[in-house]
Design an enzyme around this catalytic site. Structure first.
Site, mmCIF file in Angstrom:
data_model
loop_
_atom_site.group_PDB
_atom_site.id
_atom_site.type_symbol
_atom_site.label_atom_id
_atom_site.label_comp_id
_atom_site.label_asym_id
_atom_site.label_seq_id
_atom_site.Cartn_x
_atom_site.Cartn_y
_atom_site.Cartn_z
ATOM 1 N N CYS A 31 0.835 -1.201 0.000
ATOM 2 C CA CYS A 31 0.000 0.000 0.000
ATOM 3 C C CYS A 31 0.873 1.256 0.000
ATOM 4 O O CYS A 31 1.681 1.456 0.905
ATOM 5 C CB CYS A 31 -0.909 0.005 1.221
ATOM 6 N N ARG A 142 -1.449 -8.806 3.134
ATOM 7 C CA ARG A 142 -2.456 -7.943 3.806
ATOM 8 C C ARG A 142 -2.386 -8.230 5.310
ATOM 9 O O ARG A 142 -3.076 -9.098 5.840
ATOM 10 C CB ARG A 142 -3.856 -8.191 3.218
ATOM 11 N N CYS A 283 -9.363 12.272 -9.992
ATOM 12 C CA CYS A 283 -9.375 10.804 -10.061
ATOM 13 C C CYS A 283 -8.617 10.259 -8.866
ATOM 14 O O CYS A 283 -7.689 10.899 -8.357
ATOM 15 C CB CYS A 283 -8.717 10.338 -11.374
ATOM 16 N N ASP A 284 -9.001 9.078 -8.454
ATOM 17 C CA ASP A 284 -8.360 8.406 -7.326
ATOM 18 C C ASP A 284 -6.860 8.193 -7.578
ATOM 19 O O ASP A 284 -6.063 8.099 -6.661
ATOM 20 C CB ASP A 284 -9.055 7.039 -7.150
ATOM 21 N N CYS A 327 -5.315 0.880 -33.543
ATOM 22 C CA CYS A 327 -5.290 -0.440 -32.895
ATOM 23 C C CYS A 327 -6.582 -1.204 -33.177
ATOM 24 O O CYS A 327 -7.676 -0.648 -33.090
ATOM 25 C CB CYS A 327 -5.112 -0.256 -31.386
ATOM 26 N N CYS A 333 -10.714 -1.010 -25.744
ATOM 27 C CA CYS A 333 -9.681 -0.528 -24.821
ATOM 28 C C CYS A 333 -9.630 0.990 -24.666
ATOM 29 O O CYS A 333 -9.403 1.500 -23.583
ATOM 30 C CB CYS A 333 -8.328 -1.038 -25.321
ATOM 31 N N CYS A 337 -5.636 3.496 -19.344
ATOM 32 C CA CYS A 337 -5.730 4.557 -18.335
ATOM 33 C C CYS A 337 -4.596 5.571 -18.503
ATOM 34 O O CYS A 337 -3.424 5.188 -18.553
ATOM 35 C CB CYS A 337 -5.649 3.907 -16.960
HETATM 36 S S1 SF4 Z 1 -9.230 5.843 -16.733
HETATM 37 FE FE1 SF4 Z 1 -7.556 6.103 -15.237
HETATM 38 S S2 SF4 Z 1 -7.325 8.324 -15.087
HETATM 39 FE FE2 SF4 Z 1 -9.335 7.947 -16.003
HETATM 40 S S3 SF4 Z 1 -10.781 7.878 -14.306
HETATM 41 FE FE3 SF4 Z 1 -10.135 5.777 -14.690
HETATM 42 S S4 SF4 Z 1 -8.431 5.447 -13.282
HETATM 43 FE FE4 SF4 Z 1 -8.711 7.668 -13.446
HETATM 44 S S1 SF4 Z 2 -3.419 0.573 -25.132
HETATM 45 FE FE1 SF4 Z 2 -5.236 -0.492 -25.865
HETATM 46 S S2 SF4 Z 2 -5.917 0.694 -27.679
HETATM 47 FE FE2 SF4 Z 2 -3.809 1.302 -27.226
HETATM 48 S S3 SF4 Z 2 -2.570 -0.016 -28.539
HETATM 49 FE FE3 SF4 Z 2 -2.713 -1.013 -26.539
HETATM 50 S S4 SF4 Z 2 -4.467 -2.411 -26.720
HETATM 51 FE FE4 SF4 Z 2 -4.598 -0.954 -28.393
#
Ligand code: SF4
Ligand code: SF4
Length: 422
Positions: A31, A142, A283-284, A327, A333, A337
């Site tokens: 953590c 944990r 965002c978290d 892609c 996808c 993130c």
């Molecule tokens: S995709 Fe990543 S940056 Fe966007 S809200 Fe979700 S966790 Fe946060």
């Molecule tokens: S992150 Fe996701 S959308 Fe981007 S190249 Fe990789 S698999 Fe494809």
């Protein structure tokens, strides 16, 4: 009502509150958020009542029929039952009529007793319990401040939830100790009858200016392998068992809906993350002074939402790296993130998500079976809704598609054979 108010109303913002900041009664060794070492001290950093009421009142005024609260920690139950009784009282006091109020709470499970479970049931809280697998795996990481495993206490907490029939799911951090044990984890979850499971790869959730990719405990290849094994388990010859969020949401895309997990949606959801002292972040994974967008004690929600950093944050996800633009898995996808991409200083360009190779691996591995399953689910929904809403007749090309995707029939299931096995 001002036009800026209308903007906020239309946004349907959800709220996550770090109820007790970093205070936690466990000292899990991976953590990075909590620094109290499992000894939170006599005075818990609970949200101040004045800030709580100011925010809930304002949020409810712009709730637009739905108010969504997520309570996290540290360990949020350290705030005490009276705190949460105050929360539901304030929610009821300030909610406009007919508002759907939803509360979710993520806990390590160790403090749940009958009284808590009773409360959760009464107010319909959805509980997420952090559990990393069977006893030997969970207890290795944990742990309490004395280094003892927490598994038995977590399972006791879960039993209280079961007894009161509280809705709960299990959140598992995938780390070095369980990444090669997907089947073992899932067999255990099935034997315990856990209906909903979510995985999250172990990484430093907090700091933004970290070396990339230094803060990930598992490699993309390890995570990809884990997901493939978990997929085999979940797919179960076309009859999915134990709901695993990653695959449930993936199936959604094959049924012509949008992905539900934020990391795979086209844009980040509009959420306000609040620290216990009212500091707000987008965002978290972006709780960092560089990303502070206000404080609810002194700023209005509208001011927070219009902070230039918030806009900057929301632009990050759709600013895709070149490989994502072409892609073949983009629809599933959407570039992953932004937190897992290494960005240029001006945030105009980034590398692909650290877990890109994991996603490509599992998407390719699961595609054929997911397509078959998606067609089957779509056909079943289509058939049911044709009976229910179209008196058994096929819709017109411009009607909403009966499969429930929200798209027009001609853009959706027009080619789907109703004769498929459903
Ligand atoms: S995709 Fe990543 S940056 Fe966007 S809200 Fe979700 S966790 Fe946060
Ligand atoms: S992150 Fe996701 S959308 Fe981007 S190249 Fe990789 S698999 Fe494809």
């Amino acid at each position: 009502m001002t036009s800026s108010c209308l903007t906020a109303l239309q946004r349907n913002i959800s709220v996550m509150w770090k109820t007790v900041s970093e205070d936690c009664n466990l000292a899990c060794d991976y953590c990075y958020y909590s620094t109290c070492g499992g000894k939170p001290g006599p005075k818990i950093n609970r949200i101040d009542s004045g800030i709580l009421e100011k925010f809930i009142k304002e949020y409810m005024e712009m709730s637009n029929g739905a108010a969504t609260f997520a309570w996290q920690g540290g360990e949020p139950l350290l705030a005490g039952l009276d705190f949460f009784k105050e929360v539901v009282t304030l929610q009821a006091k300030h909610a406009p009529k007919h508002t759907m109020i939803s509360n979710t709470l993520q806990t390590n499970g160790t403090l749940i007793n009958d009284e808590w479970a009773d409360f959760f049931k009464k107010y319909n809280f959805l509980i997420g319990v952090s559990l990393d697998g069977p006893k030997e795996i969970h207890d290795a990481r944990r742990i309490t401040s004395r280094g003892q495993g927490s598994f038995d206490r977590v399972m006791r907490g879960i039993n209280h939830l079961r007894k009161q029939q509280v809705d709960f799911n299990v959140l598992t951090v995938v780390h070095k100790g369980n990444v090669a044990k997907a089947a073992e984890l899932l067999n255990f979850y099935e034997s315990e009858g856990f209906p909903f499971v979510q995985f999250i790869p172990c990484m430093d959730f907090r700091s933004q200016e970290v070396d990339f990719p230094g803060n990930y405990e598992i490699t993309p290849e390890e995570y990809g392998e884990f997901l493939c094994k978990a997929f085999d388990y979940w797919y179960n010859n076309g009859e999915p068992r134990t709901s695993i969020r990653f695959f449930d949401e993936m199936l959604n895309v094959y049924v012509n809906r949008d992905p539900g997990l934020c990391i795979h949606r086209a844009s980040c959801p509009q959420t306000i993350i609040l620290e216990q002292n009212g500091d707000a972040f987008p965002c978290d994974f972006f709780i960092d002074s560089d990303w502070k967008i206000g404080n609810v004690a002194t700023h209005s929600i509208e001011e927070i939402l219009s902070h230039p950093l918030y806009e900057k944050f929301l632009k990050m996800k759709p600013t895709l790296p070149e490989p994502c633009k072409s892609c073949e898995w983009k629809k599933l996808c959407h570039g992953g993130c932004p937190r897992n991409r290494k960005w240029s200083d001006d945030l105009m360009t980034s590398e692909v998500d650290y877990f890109c190779a994991s996603y490509k691996q599992v998407y390719g591995y699961a595609d054929e079976r997911m397509s078959k399953l998606g067609d089957k689910v779509r056909a079943r929904l289509f058939q049911q809704n044709v009976e229910r809403y179209f008196k058994g007749k096929l819709p017109q090309r411009n009607d909403h598609c009966p499969c429930g995707s929200g798209k027009k029939y001609k853009q959706c299931c027009v080619t789907l054979s109703l004769k498929q096995e459903v």
